[in-house]
Motif scaffolding. Sequence first.
Motif, PDB file in Angstrom:
ATOM      1  N   ASP A 140       0.805  -1.215   0.000  1.00  0.00           N
ATOM      2  CA  ASP A 140       0.000   0.000   0.000  1.00  0.00           C
ATOM      3  C   ASP A 140       0.841   1.269   0.000  1.00  0.00           C
ATOM      4  O   ASP A 140       0.320   2.378  -0.117  1.00  0.00           O
ATOM      5  CB  ASP A 140      -0.943  -0.005   1.212  1.00  0.00           C
ATOM      6  CG  ASP A 140      -0.193  -0.143   2.525  1.00  0.00           C
ATOM      7  OD1 ASP A 140       1.046  -0.274   2.501  1.00  0.00           O
ATOM      8  OD2 ASP A 140      -0.851  -0.136   3.583  1.00  0.00           O
ATOM      9  N   ARG A 141       2.151   1.147   0.169  1.00  0.00           N
ATOM     10  CA  ARG A 141       3.029   2.328   0.117  1.00  0.00           C
ATOM     11  C   ARG A 141       3.685   2.491  -1.261  1.00  0.00           C
ATOM     12  O   ARG A 141       4.531   3.374  -1.456  1.00  0.00           O
ATOM     13  CB  ARG A 141       4.111   2.213   1.194  1.00  0.00           C
ATOM     14  CG  ARG A 141       3.551   2.376   2.604  1.00  0.00           C
ATOM     15  CD  ARG A 141       4.657   2.311   3.631  1.00  0.00           C
ATOM     16  NE  ARG A 141       5.678   3.322   3.437  1.00  0.00           N
ATOM     17  CZ  ARG A 141       5.599   4.561   3.913  1.00  0.00           C
ATOM     18  NH1 ARG A 141       4.533   4.956   4.570  1.00  0.00           N
ATOM     19  NH2 ARG A 141       6.585   5.426   3.701  1.00  0.00           N
ATOM     20  N   THR A 191      -7.203   9.410  -1.346  1.00  0.00           N
ATOM     21  CA  THR A 191      -7.172   8.551  -0.146  1.00  0.00           C
ATOM     22  C   THR A 191      -5.728   8.093   0.036  1.00  0.00           C
ATOM     23  O   THR A 191      -5.163   7.439  -0.848  1.00  0.00           O
ATOM     24  CB  THR A 191      -8.069   7.321  -0.295  1.00  0.00           C
ATOM     25  OG1 THR A 191      -9.423   7.756  -0.481  1.00  0.00           O
ATOM     26  CG2 THR A 191      -7.995   6.432   0.950  1.00  0.00           C
ATOM     27  N   ALA A 192      -5.134   8.433   1.177  1.00  0.00           N
ATOM     28  CA  ALA A 192      -3.714   8.142   1.390  1.00  0.00           C
ATOM     29  C   ALA A 192      -3.542   7.366   2.686  1.00  0.00           C
ATOM     30  O   ALA A 192      -4.247   7.619   3.660  1.00  0.00           O
ATOM     31  CB  ALA A 192      -2.905   9.439   1.423  1.00  0.00           C
ATOM     32  N   PRO A 193      -2.556   6.421   2.709  1.00  0.00           N
ATOM     33  CA  PRO A 193      -2.290   5.707   3.979  1.00  0.00           C
ATOM     34  C   PRO A 193      -1.589   6.610   4.966  1.00  0.00           C
ATOM     35  O   PRO A 193      -0.815   7.486   4.589  1.00  0.00           O
ATOM     36  CB  PRO A 193      -1.396   4.539   3.547  1.00  0.00           C
ATOM     37  CG  PRO A 193      -0.948   4.823   2.165  1.00  0.00           C
ATOM     38  CD  PRO A 193      -1.768   5.914   1.586  1.00  0.00           C
ATOM     39  N   GLU A 194      -1.843   6.310   6.250  1.00  0.00           N
ATOM     40  CA  GLU A 194      -1.260   7.105   7.319  1.00  0.00           C
ATOM     41  C   GLU A 194       0.256   6.933   7.323  1.00  0.00           C
ATOM     42  O   GLU A 194       0.765   5.819   7.203  1.00  0.00           O
ATOM     43  CB  GLU A 194      -1.841   6.679   8.667  1.00  0.00           C
ATOM     44  CG  GLU A 194      -1.325   7.505   9.839  1.00  0.00           C
ATOM     45  CD  GLU A 194      -1.933   7.018  11.149  1.00  0.00           C
ATOM     46  OE1 GLU A 194      -2.827   6.161  11.088  1.00  0.00           O
ATOM     47  OE2 GLU A 194      -1.504   7.518  12.201  1.00  0.00           O
ATOM     48  N   GLY A 195       0.966   8.069   7.459  1.00  0.00           N
ATOM     49  CA  GLY A 195       2.423   8.036   7.509  1.00  0.00           C
ATOM     50  C   GLY A 195       3.083   8.187   6.153  1.00  0.00           C
ATOM     51  O   GLY A 195       4.307   8.296   6.093  1.00  0.00           O
ATOM     52  N   GLY A 212      -1.170  12.336   8.428  1.00  0.00           N
ATOM     53  CA  GLY A 212      -1.642  11.879   9.732  1.00  0.00           C
ATOM     54  C   GLY A 212      -3.125  12.101   9.878  1.00  0.00           C
ATOM     55  O   GLY A 212      -3.783  12.677   9.003  1.00  0.00           O
ATOM     56  N   PRO A 213      -3.721  11.610  10.989  1.00  0.00           N
ATOM     57  CA  PRO A 213      -5.176  11.774  11.187  1.00  0.00           C
ATOM     58  C   PRO A 213      -5.610  13.233  11.156  1.00  0.00           C
ATOM     59  O   PRO A 213      -6.730  13.537  10.747  1.00  0.00           O
ATOM     60  CB  PRO A 213      -5.421  11.134  12.555  1.00  0.00           C
ATOM     61  CG  PRO A 213      -4.299  10.176  12.737  1.00  0.00           C
ATOM     62  CD  PRO A 213      -3.133  10.780  12.069  1.00  0.00           C
ATOM     63  N   LYS A 214      -4.729  14.145  11.556  1.00  0.00           N
ATOM     64  CA  LYS A 214      -5.116  15.565  11.559  1.00  0.00           C
ATOM     65  C   LYS A 214      -5.286  16.113  10.159  1.00  0.00           C
ATOM     66  O   LYS A 214      -5.887  17.193   9.957  1.00  0.00           O
ATOM     67  CB  LYS A 214      -4.041  16.370  12.305  1.00  0.00           C
ATOM     68  CG  LYS A 214      -2.655  16.294  11.656  1.00  0.00           C
ATOM     69  CD  LYS A 214      -1.623  17.027  12.487  1.00  0.00           C
ATOM     70  CE  LYS A 214      -0.212  16.899  11.887  1.00  0.00           C
ATOM     71  NZ  LYS A 214      -0.150  17.346  10.503  1.00  0.00           N
ATOM     72  N   ASP A 215      -4.765  15.404   9.157  1.00  0.00           N
ATOM     73  CA  ASP A 215      -4.867  15.899   7.781  1.00  0.00           C
ATOM     74  C   ASP A 215      -6.175  15.502   7.121  1.00  0.00           C
ATOM     75  O   ASP A 215      -6.414  15.829   5.945  1.00  0.00           O
ATOM     76  CB  ASP A 215      -3.696  15.348   6.945  1.00  0.00           C
ATOM     77  CG  ASP A 215      -2.363  15.896   7.457  1.00  0.00           C
ATOM     78  OD1 ASP A 215      -2.315  17.083   7.811  1.00  0.00           O
ATOM     79  OD2 ASP A 215      -1.381  15.122   7.518  1.00  0.00           O
ATOM     80  N   ASN A 216      -7.020  14.740   7.791  1.00  0.00           N
ATOM     81  CA  ASN A 216      -8.341  14.426   7.241  1.00  0.00           C
ATOM     82  C   ASN A 216      -9.137  15.706   7.040  1.00  0.00           C
ATOM     83  O   ASN A 216      -9.013  16.676   7.811  1.00  0.00           O
ATOM     84  CB  ASN A 216      -9.114  13.508   8.201  1.00  0.00           C
ATOM     85  CG  ASN A 216      -8.882  12.048   7.894  1.00  0.00           C
ATOM     86  OD1 ASN A 216      -8.885  11.666   6.736  1.00  0.00           O
ATOM     87  ND2 ASN A 216      -8.665  11.249   8.936  1.00  0.00           N
ATOM     88  N   GLY A 217      -9.983  15.730   6.020  1.00  0.00           N
ATOM     89  CA  GLY A 217     -10.888  16.870   5.854  1.00  0.00           C
ATOM     90  C   GLY A 217     -10.956  17.390   4.425  1.00  0.00           C
ATOM     91  O   GLY A 217     -10.523  16.750   3.468  1.00  0.00           O
ATOM     92  N   VAL A 219      -7.663   9.734   5.202  1.00  0.00           N
ATOM     93  CA  VAL A 219      -6.412   9.100   5.657  1.00  0.00           C
ATOM     94  C   VAL A 219      -6.748   7.690   6.132  1.00  0.00           C
ATOM     95  O   VAL A 219      -7.548   7.499   7.050  1.00  0.00           O
ATOM     96  CB  VAL A 219      -5.738   9.915   6.774  1.00  0.00           C
ATOM     97  CG1 VAL A 219      -4.461   9.215   7.225  1.00  0.00           C
ATOM     98  CG2 VAL A 219      -5.444  11.331   6.293  1.00  0.00           C
ATOM     99  N   ARG A 220      -6.111   6.723   5.476  1.00  0.00           N
ATOM    100  CA  ARG A 220      -6.366   5.316   5.813  1.00  0.00           C
ATOM    101  C   ARG A 220      -5.343   4.843   6.841  1.00  0.00           C
ATOM    102  O   ARG A 220      -4.139   5.085   6.698  1.00  0.00           O
ATOM    103  CB  ARG A 220      -6.262   4.459   4.552  1.00  0.00           C
ATOM    104  CG  ARG A 220      -6.634   3.001   4.788  1.00  0.00           C
ATOM    105  CD  ARG A 220      -6.731   2.195   3.505  1.00  0.00           C
ATOM    106  NE  ARG A 220      -5.404   1.945   2.939  1.00  0.00           N
ATOM    107  CZ  ARG A 220      -4.934   2.511   1.846  1.00  0.00           C
ATOM    108  NH1 ARG A 220      -5.687   3.372   1.188  1.00  0.00           N
ATOM    109  NH2 ARG A 220      -3.719   2.251   1.376  1.00  0.00           N
TER     110      ARG A 220
END
Length: 1327
Positions: free
Chosen positions: A1151-1152, A1246-1250, A1299-1304, A1325-1326
């Motif tokens: 997934d990366r 849609t992007a994976p976390e990190g 990161g989760p804060k980048d959702n929105g 963010v997945r």
Amino acid sequence: MSSKIPQEQPKCSVPIKKRSRVPGVTITQFVERLPAGKSTPDFARKPMTTTVQEGKKAFFKAMVSGEPPPTVTWARNKGEMDDQEKYSTRYDERAREHVLEIVNVKPEQADNYRCFATNEYGQAVCAVTLNVVEGFKKKPQNANGSNGQATQDFRSMLKKTTVATRKKQLPQQKEGEIDPKLLELLLSAPKKDYERICLEFGVTDFRWLLKKLKQIKKEREDEQSKVVENLDNIKQIEVKPSGRAEFSFNMKLRDPNSEVNLYKDGTLIPYDDDKNSKHSLQKTGINYLFSIKDPQREDAGFYQVDVEETNVLTTDFQVPDVEFVAKIKDSKVTENEDAIFQCVLSTPLNKITWSKEDASLEHGGKYEITISEDKLTHTLRIKDCQMADKGAYYAIAGITSSSASLTIQADSSGRKGIKASDKSKLISEEQDKFPKENTEMDTAKQTMAENDGADKDAQEKVEDGKEGRVGGEGGDGNGEGICDGTGKGNDGDENDEDGKNKNLRGDDKSTTDDGNDKTKKQSRAALLVSDSAIDRGAQFVRGLSDVNAKVGERAELSCKLNSETSEGRWYKNGKLLTEEDGVKIIKDGACHILMIECCKKDDTAVYRFEAEGRKSEATLNIHDPPRLDPDALGEFANPVIVRVGDNAEWKLPFSGGAPMNIQWYKNDDKLLPAVNVKIDTSDTESQLRLTKCQRKDTGEVKIKIKNEFGVIEAVSRLIVLDKPTPPQGPVEIIESAVTSVEFKWKPPKDSGGCPVTNYIIERQQVGRNKWTNLGEIPCTPNYKDTDVDPGRRYCYRIRAKNAEGISDYLQTGDIPAGVLRYPGPPTAPKVASAFKDCINLSWCPPCDTGGTKIMGYNLEKNKTGTNYWSLVNQNGPITDTKHAVKDVFEGAEYRFRVSAINLSGAGEPSIPCEAVIARNPKKPPGKVIDLKITSSSYTTFSLAWTKPKEVKGVEDEAQGYYVEIRPIESLEWTCCNATPINLTSYTVLGLKAMASYWVRVIATNYGGNGEPQGFDNYIIAMPPPVRPRFKDRNMKTLMVVKSGNTIRVNINFEASPMPDISWVKDGIPLLKHVTITNSDRGSQLLIPTSERSDSGIYTITVKNIVGQESFSVEIRVTDDPKPPGPVELQENIPGTVTLCWAPSPDEKRDDRLHYMVSKRDSFKHTWRTAADNLFNNKFTVVNIMPGREYYFRVFAKNDMGLSPPSESPVFALKKEKGKFKVDMPQMKALDFESPPSFIIPLKRHTAPEGYECYMSCAVKGDPAPRVTWYHNNISLNTNTNYHITNVCGVCSLLILRVGPKDNGEYKVIIENKLGNAESSMTLNVRE
């Protein structure tokens, strides 16, 4: 199968009723005398009452015996059993059981069933009950309810549904084995109920169960002791007069908060403390009372009480289908008389409950409870009634009860102290007062007899004379205080199975009016008619009993009538006896005795006594056991003494009944005829002859004579004489001096049957061949040779002599004479006590005496600080092994040693003893002070303390200390230091990690040890407690590993005590191929060969009693990426080119994985990165110049690096050259201004976390619009965490680590003076 009761034609006019060893079984014998080897049928195990649910199968199993083997048939009271689809019978040969199977049981099949075992000599019958529990019916659904409402009700029901907890079920009963429920019930039942419970399960002999039951009971008590301190006063379930079913027990719990559960047939039953509830628990102190309100048939079952998961009580609640045919009636008696309550049931029951108010009544003492043989009539007798006995009494059968009151009248007639022999008369008088009750009882009994079907005829038969039977025609069958009503010696007819109960009522019954000897059949109704007005005449108080006597002994037959004036006659095998027949006939009042002084074989017969139409029979059996003549027996007992090779012979005459079995024994081994064993036996004599006897034949000779009446033994002894065996060695040298040699030996192992009288001694000087005879000595096994030459060596031969000859010799080894041999050193002297003017010593003799006796000891002393040893015993050797040394100075320190002295002189001195000071004894010191632990580890701990205080005259100064430890699981203390230590600190070594120890310190001085001082609690071998924490501050949280390589994660921590370490992957336990190695300072995770499936977040948790700590590390297992597919080029907009390519095969597994695009043109030959971090398969390259050729490469990229490139075709825009022509157009003012707009808007990402996230759009406008990026309506243009670019209208935003804060929501607003436009997208963010 037939429902008719089988009828056999009796071979005698009156069938004989017999008792079975199994309760509830009636046996009818068809012949007067049974042939040899034949027997009437009987039940080895009768069928048991069964309760089954409707629709299930029911089984009745029975085991029968008899010769010839009986035929088994079944019948029921209400209905036929001819339908083979409903009833089937079979015989199980392996279990030897006759089985009746009822398929698909219906409620109408609930009935009393009977089993008949019949052969040509008789019939056995028993009754059994089948109870049917109706099946549960589903409640009808509400047809008026709507679907929506039904759904709503169903959901609400789901919320309130609780899962019924089920107890672990008992194992099912296996074929031929004991029902496990029986063992569970016996564990909680008192011993007096064992027999009743076993009979309910068809077990007639339960003695073999007791050993197994004892073992199971011990295991159960061990389990109960973990949760219960005490359990007693257990009362099984029973229905009370109040209508509630109750059982109780006293129990003291170890934990008052322990959960107490009630189970019925393995299912948890809820209960509370409200008496109005169906199931309730009332707790008073340690007493627990469980009750069931208004018990019904469906409440029957197997109840168990558990504390937590441990069973403490088991009880079986049975609800039989039974009614009262005749209930108990009110009774009114006079004080000191007996009161009787009696009831008749519709179904046979082994036991009912009798109670007074709420107290159950038990058989024995005040109360006598009897049950008729058919189990239908139950009687309660209250003996010697007093005023306190009045009140209400209850008879409870199942859940049905009957009550009556007892009224006690004061005794005004002066009948106190009435004798037991007159009770029957009083009972008759009382019964005459209540003729109505008797009539009702008789009617009920008659009704039950009529319901018995064809069995009625057998029960109406009058039992004729047999062994131990009393009476005949005209017998009345009653007799309170006259006979026991059962078995041998009873009076009158025994055809009525309720004889006991008729005795209790005191009814007088007669089968005839004129007393003639004709046999008549009597119905049960006729037998129950009261006839107290008829004179009963002579009756037997005690009948004849069978007697066994031996030939030549006296035999006596006796009986007793109720009248001293009655006369009688004696008969032998039907022949009248007189004193002329060699017998004595004695009449002593009411007792009549027949005496035979010297019995003979022909005296065996059936004897009968008749008086006034009454008769009693008994059998006299004359036994003729083996007998021996006393003179012959005395002669036989004398031992037989012979020499080796001679013959031995025994002869013994005997007498007794034939056939005789004679067996000879020697030393308890059977003797059989052989070459050297001859046995001759006749009818009156047996002879044994042993030829060529040997010494080994010596021993006990026994003859055993046996016949059917007894056995007798006679013992003799055989002694075979021979010369003795050689004396036994080894020879022990007592003394080897200059002028003498003394030695000893052991006597011969076998003296030859007679005592050894002398020993013959021979001597040989070593080096010579001649043996010299030194003569004979008495039988003492030792010799002293005084005629020896110093320095020479001698050898001796020893022979034993008895009356039969001389034995072979025992030869000694070489014995030196005149050689100096000094003794070895004694043990080191021990100081027994020490004073200022005397020291007492003791020691042990040396092990090596030097071959001669120890003459004494030399004791030497040495003053500490000098090298001189002085002799203590100046006046000669010390002959004892202890001595008091008085030549000492107060305060001086001495050492002592001792040496032994023999005929050769003084030997080596012993090891010196420990130094001792000449001073008066001291008092032992006191306890040490302030004992504490200064440090500890997993293998050691250090102690420190303060010296104990000195109390003059009580506790003296401490001179040293001992440290002792004891593991908590051991009872013995271990001293850590062999010698006292002077310091007030000590480190204990060699401890076991995390083990618990008791520790104490003992102060000591030469006056003794003081009292030990220890800790209040045990000490654990461990460092001081430390909360777990990880040492490495820069521990990696992410690891990327190539597939196939080894993964090794080392985590260092510190914690005390030793923590528990656990690893999980993504919250679940690790797989088996992952190896974890733990130590007290760290833990290692090892995966030898990694795979992509090993990717995940690994979490280690370190926990001890102080706390816990966790750490997570993400491991990514990947591989070199594979290149993407072919690249295609598209020109959608002039000046741009769009690249499209097929995804890499690794895209789905990684997934990366992302893509990078590089380009090269013909003007510049270097490759430049056009785009990176692309997570899609399309990219538009701008600023394409005409006239140049462009080359593109697409790389797949992951954490391991780049893949080989996928190259695109050459892309070029041709630049057309036209003729140079200058047209001078009219100059017009052109306006190129336009409002801003989006050529390519933003797209959803849609992007994976990190990972990185790249988003872009294309804009246009003149003048060039101002571009502003927003995240959730917050401007990002000044935020340095985002990389924002705007190249030729292509606007892009790069997030380096999502990161989760980048959702929105992300929004781009472009504006110039002509207007504005906006485009937005959502980033997910997945995880």
